[in-house]
Design an enzyme around this catalytic site. Structure first.
Site, PDB file in Angstrom:
ATOM      1  N   ASN A  31      -7.837  -3.353  14.173  1.00 11.79           N
ATOM      2  CA  ASN A  31      -9.212  -3.850  13.746  1.00 11.79           C
ATOM      3  C   ASN A  31      -9.306  -4.812  12.773  1.00 11.79           C
ATOM      4  OD1 ASN A  31      -7.988  -2.768  11.451  1.00 11.79           O
ATOM      5  ND2 ASN A  31      -9.498  -0.832  11.198  1.00 11.79           N
ATOM      6  N   GLU A  46      -9.645  -2.120   5.336  1.00 11.40           N
ATOM      7  CA  GLU A  46     -10.344  -1.927   6.542  1.00 11.40           C
ATOM      8  C   GLU A  46     -11.327  -2.984   6.869  1.00 11.40           C
ATOM      9  OE1 GLU A  46      -8.856  -0.439   8.669  1.00 11.40           O
ATOM     10  OE2 GLU A  46      -8.122   1.828   8.100  1.00 11.40           O
ATOM     11  N   ASP A  81       0.826  -1.178   0.068  1.00  8.78           N
ATOM     12  CA  ASP A  81      -0.221   0.173   0.236  1.00  8.78           C
ATOM     13  C   ASP A  81       1.013   1.403   0.063  1.00  8.78           C
ATOM     14  OD1 ASP A  81       0.967  -0.458   2.381  1.00  8.78           O
ATOM     15  OD2 ASP A  81      -1.033  -1.023   3.348  1.00  8.78           O
ATOM     16  N   HIS A  97      -7.282  -5.247  10.083  1.00  2.39           N
ATOM     17  CA  HIS A  97      -7.006  -4.877   8.636  1.00  2.39           C
ATOM     18  C   HIS A  97      -5.724  -5.320   7.944  1.00  2.39           C
ATOM     19  CE1 HIS A  97      -4.894  -0.743   9.607  1.00  2.39           C
ATOM     20  NE2 HIS A  97      -3.949  -1.677   9.386  1.00  2.39           N
TER      21      HIS A  97
HETATM   22  C1  F6R Z   1       1.317  -1.558   6.070  1.00  2.00           C
HETATM   23  C2  F6R Z   1      -0.057  -2.059   6.302  1.00  2.00           C
HETATM   24  C3  F6R Z   1      -0.600  -2.167   7.370  1.00  2.00           C
HETATM   25  C4  F6R Z   1       0.220  -2.577   8.864  1.00  2.00           C
HETATM   26  C5  F6R Z   1      -0.826  -2.693   9.726  1.00  2.00           C
HETATM   27  C6  F6R Z   1      -0.116  -2.726  11.432  1.00  2.00           C
HETATM   28  O1  F6R Z   1       1.839  -1.838   4.800  1.00  2.00           O
HETATM   29  O2  F6R Z   1      -0.271  -2.584   5.390  1.00  2.00           O
HETATM   30  O3  F6R Z   1      -1.627  -3.218   7.323  1.00  2.00           O
HETATM   31  O4  F6R Z   1       0.601  -3.936   8.570  1.00  2.00           O
HETATM   32  O5  F6R Z   1      -1.324  -1.222  10.040  1.00  2.00           O
HETATM   33  O6  F6R Z   1       0.778  -1.562  11.541  1.00  2.00           O
HETATM   34  P1  F6R Z   1       1.964  -1.796  12.778  1.00  2.00           P
HETATM   35  O7  F6R Z   1       2.867  -2.703  12.271  1.00  2.00           O
HETATM   36  O8  F6R Z   1       2.660  -0.182  12.517  1.00  2.00           O
HETATM   37  O9  F6R Z   1       1.367  -1.960  13.762  1.00  2.00           O
END
Ligand code: F6R
Length: 251
Positions: free
Chosen positions: A138, A145, A69, A140
């Site tokens: 959550n 989401e 992303d 994702h």
């Molecule tokens: C990042 C991504 C997100 C993160 C998720 C956890 O490329 O796609 O899904 O993996 O938000 O983020 P952290 O590791 O910062 O808790």
């Protein structure tokens, strides 16, 4: 096949386990296609991969990479863009071919067009061999989401308030956190040959337990990984905390 589990003692051991999975994949098939994630969780994985390159000669030169992303609305070159993140933590330190490193090209094209091109490029490349994922509190994966459809592909998405709040730890002010992003879809992610989800820390335990053993539902997008034939969760003990009840019933 059910999701497989590796519960390691702490963040360091879980990160090392994942880094070694990537190392093995690269050594066995140097022209692999890797799917990469950003965020706090994989930072140590990237540090270790840089170390394997420096000290053991692990070469990235024939690899192709696709990140999950990219934020929308940040000025080009912003230090919190996922392109900057990847350069700083991995690409700038290894012998990767810049022409084979891919993130959604949000600085060069309007968002919908950048998303469409990214999905097309992924399909043209074939499948991702090993996809690294984190998980949001959550549930994702990527920026899919809750409410994201099983058949969703790369597209523009709005981030939820929970994600914005959670990601504000990387920005000076919560108002600086982008509200939108381009993300691979659920269907895009599920096409990968192998998927490894790394989660550490107690804040992820509920999302992890629901994804692993709860119903397959868009309320927890990571639960769709139960439909993938080769997915593994690599957790530390804190992130695995919610699994005890579920595992009790598993032979
Ligand atoms: C990042 C991504 C997100 C993160 C998720 C956890 O490329 O796609 O899904 O993996 O938000 O983020 P952290 O590791 O910062 O808790």
């Amino acid at each position: 096949m059910p999701i497989r589990l590796h519960v390691m003692k702490n963040h360091e051991e879980a990160s090392r386990h994942v880094a070694e999975m990537f190392q093995q994949t690269i050594r066995e098939a140097p022209a692999s296609v890797l799917g990469l994630a950003t965020g706090g969780t994989p930072e140590r994985v990237y540090e270790l991969l840089c170390q394997f390159h420096r000290e053991d000669g692990l070469s990235f030169s024939d690899l192709t990479t696709f990140n999950l992303d990219e934020y929308l609305g940040l000025p080009a070159g912003h230090d919190q863009s996922y392109r900057s993140y990847m350069t700083e933590r991995l690409f700038g330190h290894v012998d990767v071919n810049p022409d084979r490193v891919h993130l959604p090209r949000v600085d060069d094209f309007p968002p919908d067009e950048a998303a469409r091109q990214y999905e097309a490029l992924l399909q043209q490349t074939g499948h991702v061999d090993l996809q690294l994922l984190g998980i949001g509190t959550n549930g994702h994966i990527g920026f899919n989401e809750p409410g994201s459809a099983r058949d969703s592909v790369t597209r523009v998405v709005d981030l939820t308030e929970e994600t914005i709040r959670s990601n504000s730890r990387y920005f000076e002010d919560e108002s600086d956190v982008p509200r939108r992003a381009v993300t691979m879809g659920i269907a895009t992610i599920l096409k990968a040959k192998r998927v490894v989800l790394l989660a550490t820390g107690g804040s992820k335990s509920r999302a992890v337990a629901e994804a692993f053993g709860g119903p397959i539902t868009d309320a927890n997008p990571a639960s769709f990984l139960q439909e993938h034939g080769d997915a593994v969760f690599v957790l530390d003990e804190a992130a695995a905390d919610g699994l005890a009840g579920i595992l009790h019933g598993v032979p």
